[in-house]
Scaffold this motif. Structure first.
Motif, mmCIF file in Angstrom:
data_model
loop_
_atom_site.group_PDB
_atom_site.id
_atom_site.type_symbol
_atom_site.label_atom_id
_atom_site.label_comp_id
_atom_site.label_asym_id
_atom_site.label_seq_id
_atom_site.Cartn_x
_atom_site.Cartn_y
_atom_site.Cartn_z
ATOM 1 N N PHE A 13 0.836 -1.200 0.000
ATOM 2 C CA PHE A 13 0.000 0.000 0.000
ATOM 3 C C PHE A 13 0.877 1.258 0.000
ATOM 4 N N ILE A 14 1.944 1.203 0.814
ATOM 5 C CA ILE A 14 2.816 2.373 0.930
ATOM 6 C C ILE A 14 3.732 2.509 -0.291
ATOM 7 N N ASN A 15 4.370 1.394 -0.673
ATOM 8 C CA ASN A 15 5.397 1.492 -1.721
ATOM 9 C C ASN A 15 4.909 1.178 -3.137
ATOM 10 N N GLU A 16 3.765 0.552 -3.247
ATOM 11 C CA GLU A 16 3.117 0.227 -4.521
ATOM 12 C C GLU A 16 3.786 -0.889 -5.326
ATOM 13 N N THR A 17 5.096 -1.084 -5.117
ATOM 14 C CA THR A 17 5.734 -2.243 -5.755
ATOM 15 C C THR A 17 6.596 -2.944 -4.708
ATOM 16 N N LEU A 18 6.837 -4.215 -4.965
ATOM 17 C CA LEU A 18 7.586 -5.023 -4.003
ATOM 18 C C LEU A 18 8.378 -6.032 -4.831
ATOM 19 N N THR A 19 9.673 -6.152 -4.542
ATOM 20 C CA THR A 19 10.450 -7.139 -5.316
ATOM 21 C C THR A 19 10.352 -8.501 -4.635
ATOM 22 N N GLY A 20 10.751 -9.550 -5.357
ATOM 23 C CA GLY A 20 10.732 -10.899 -4.802
ATOM 24 C C GLY A 20 11.570 -10.985 -3.542
ATOM 25 N N GLU A 21 12.698 -10.285 -3.564
ATOM 26 C CA GLU A 21 13.607 -10.290 -2.418
ATOM 27 C C GLU A 21 12.945 -9.673 -1.182
ATOM 28 N N GLU A 22 12.306 -8.520 -1.396
ATOM 29 C CA GLU A 22 11.631 -7.845 -0.271
ATOM 30 C C GLU A 22 10.520 -8.725 0.278
ATOM 31 N N LEU A 23 9.815 -9.408 -0.632
ATOM 32 C CA LEU A 23 8.732 -10.298 -0.206
ATOM 33 C C LEU A 23 9.291 -11.417 0.680
ATOM 34 N N ASN A 24 10.386 -12.029 0.231
ATOM 35 C CA ASN A 24 10.981 -13.108 1.030
ATOM 36 C C ASN A 24 11.372 -12.623 2.419
ATOM 37 N N LYS A 25 11.918 -11.418 2.475
ATOM 38 C CA LYS A 25 12.342 -10.872 3.775
ATOM 39 C C LYS A 25 11.147 -10.747 4.715
ATOM 40 N N ILE A 26 10.038 -10.204 4.190
ATOM 41 C CA ILE A 26 8.853 -10.025 5.038
ATOM 42 C C ILE A 26 8.343 -11.388 5.497
ATOM 43 N N ILE A 27 8.267 -12.342 4.567
ATOM 44 C CA ILE A 27 7.732 -13.663 4.925
ATOM 45 C C ILE A 27 8.617 -14.328 5.988
ATOM 46 N N GLN A 28 9.949 -14.215 5.789
ATOM 47 C CA GLN A 28 10.862 -14.815 6.780
ATOM 48 C C GLN A 28 10.652 -14.196 8.158
ATOM 49 N N LYS A 29 10.497 -12.868 8.163
ATOM 50 C CA LYS A 29 10.356 -12.154 9.427
ATOM 51 C C LYS A 29 9.097 -12.599 10.175
#
Ligand SMILES: Nc1ncnc2c1ncn2[C@@H]1O[C@H](COP(=O)(O)OP(=O)(O)OP(=O)(O)O)[C@@H](O)[C@H]1O
Ligand SMILES: [Zn+2]
Length: 511
Positions: free
Chosen positions: A492-508
């Motif tokens: 919502f805030i950034n409008e785009t998300l890379t695969g890497e950023e997604l993995n980081k959030i999921i891991q967290k």
């Protein structure tokens, strides 16, 4: 040369015939060899030549109606003063462009080692996203001549004119090497060739293909052709083949950070009052292109002048945004905050379930609207797969249904946004039942006639499978709700998300 010989013979024969007749009339000998036989031969030649002149298809007449300045297609080449710093956002694209710039500047280095310098680059994506700007920045950075053309200017009703112009364009480019040819709206000449009719389009495209294949360049000559289009889908595949436009770069609408950077570039030389908050303007311009943002800044400046102010205030920008958006009326141009929130959850659902079920690596998630969708998840291209197990297909259906399931988990109700997803999921399950024998209806297939005969059973089986998949997806998302919320909020805030950023959030959040 052949033309002048034609006229020399023509006038010589006329002259000899006149002299011959004169000497017969006056009974004098002007030239000893000028007898009646020679006069007859000369007259025959004159007659044949005159006949040829009158009946010859006069091409010059066809061209006579073409506007004068177009006839020669005088293309001006110029040095571009645009630099990459003038192009805001598009960081990855700029990196690629810099690599290409190195090809142009240090051609020798690449040629020495046998590496091929790219011939053509195709920039594609929605209008106003900076394709032209990027091409001119590449010319500016490399200090090369920049020839700008538009696909539509090659289209003439006179067959052959377009092809001639393409030829002239490349001749000019060779003279100006090193040089960049930019062809905007390349789809005007590059549409898929038709079998019959449209021979002008076909001829022009064929000429472009020939030129790109054949530019036999001298050692030191470098020509790079950059094409731009909003419609890569309608381009003739021959154009996209290696050796022609073999590098394709997508340029999409900017995300929030990029919009803020574009705003900074365009307000650089404008007096802003202290209350102007570029970040808030970036948030309000969700879904708009760089060109829209540039016109918002210009509109805001006009409003400031109209109100006798020497500074632009926040209100000018707010009013300008309203004006530009009202004037657009483009489908999906901007969405409301609430819609943006729903789309964030919908796309987060797809991405999270896709990741948890290990279906495919995700490259990018976006909630920036395009003409096709309000958001999308881009899968990283993995190796081609031709065989799927039943379990693979069920997981795929779950990831497709995950958008709708995420809406239900977050808001307790679903929207119309999953129309395409539902139809995709239905197709896969119908395939499982009717083509692959992967349902309780048995190891069998159903042809069209059989489908009509067993409609009730097939529908029942379809409902059973899709309901089960949806239930499983809901459960998975409930279990990972905090993670879903975190992804959706980030989106919502950034409008785009890379695969890497997604993995980081999921891991967290999965620990
Ligand atoms: N990334 C950007 N940074 C700065 N300005 C931009 C950017 N993108 C677009 N603009 C502004 O929008 C204007 C139009 O962009 P440009 O003509 O390059 O778009 P385009 O993608 O070629 O559009 P079209 O497909 O309609 O030809 C630019 O002149 C510039 O003012
Ligand atoms: Zn979806």
């Amino acid at each position: 040369m052949r033309k002048s010989l034609f006229y020399i013979v023509f006038f010589l024969c006329i002259g000899l015939s006149i002299l011959g007749f004169y000497s017969i009339e006056k009974h004098i000998i002007i030239l000893p060899f000028l007898g009646e036989k020679l006069i007859a031969i000369c007259m025959t030649i004159v007659f044949i030549q005159s006949f040829y002149l009158f009946t010859k298809k006069d091409n010059s007449k066809a061209y006579a109606n073409v506007p004068k300045n177009n006839q020669k297609n005088e293309k001006k080449s110029l040095k571009s003063s645009v630099k990459l710093e003038d192009v805001a956002g598009l960081e990855e694209v700029k990196e690629e462009i810099m690599e290409i710039a190195d090809f142009i500047v240090n051609t020798e280095k690449y040629k020495k080692i046998g590496a091929k310098v790219p011939k053509g680059i195709l920039l594609y994506g929605p209008p106003g996203t900076g394709k032209t700007l990027l091409a001119s920045a590449l010319a500016g950075e490399t200090n090369t001549e920049f020839i700008v053309a538009s696909g539509s200017e090659f289209m003439e009703k006179y067959v052959g004119v377009g092809a001639k112009r393409v030829r002239e364009l490349f001749e000019k480019a060779k003279e100006k090497s090193p040089c960049i040819i930019f062809i905007d709206e390349i789809d005007a000449i590059g549409t898929k060739r038709s079998e019959e009719g449209q021979s002008e389009v076909n001829q022009t495209l064929n000429q472009l293909l020939t030129e790109m294949d054949g530019f036999k360049l001298e050692e030191e000559e470098v020509i790079l052709v950059i094409g731009a289009t909003n419609r890569i889908d309608i381009l003739d595949t021959a154009l996209l083949r290696p050796g022609r436009f073999d590098k394709h770069i997508y340029i999409g609408n900017p995300n929030k950070i990029a919009r803020e950077q574009i705003l900074k570039v365009h307000t650089k030389n404008k007096p802003l009052s202290k209350d102007v908050n570029l970040e808030s303007i970036a948030i309000k311009t969700h879904g708009l292109s760089g060109a829209h943002i540039s016109s918002i800044v210009n509109e805001a400046a006009i409003l400031a002048v109209r109100n006798h102010r020497d500074q632009l205030i926040q209100e000018d920008f707010d009013n300008a945004i309203e004006r530009v958006i009202a004037g657009l009326k483009i489908k999906n141009s901007t969405v409301t905050e609430n819609e943006k929130k729903i789309v964030s959850f919908h796309e987060a659902g797809h991405a999270l379930v896709g990741n948890l079920l290990n279906i495919h690596a995700i490259e990018k998630i976006s909630i920036i609207p395009t003409s096709q969708a309000l958001g999308y998840v881009l899968n990283a291209s993995s190796e081609d797969k031709y065989l799927y197990t039943k379990n693979d297909l069920l997981k795929k259906v779950q990831s497709i249904l995950a958008g709708r399931a995420a809406e239900e988990v977050a808001f307790g109700e679903v929207t119309t946004g999953a129309k395409d997803d539902l139809s995709k999921a239905t197709d896969i399950i119908l395939g499982m039942i009717c083509e692959y024998g992967m349902s309780d209806l048995g190891n069998r297939t159903f042809n069209t006639k059989m489908i009509y005969g067993n409609m009730k059973e097939i529908n029942k089986e379809l409902k059973k499978i899709i309901d089960q998949c949806y239930e499983d997806t809901l459960q998975l998302l409930h279990e990972h709700k905090t993670c879903l919320i975190a992804i959706a909020e980030y989106l919502f805030i950034n409008e785009t998300l890379t695969g890497e950023e997604l993995n980081k959030i999921i891991q967290k959040y999965s620990n």
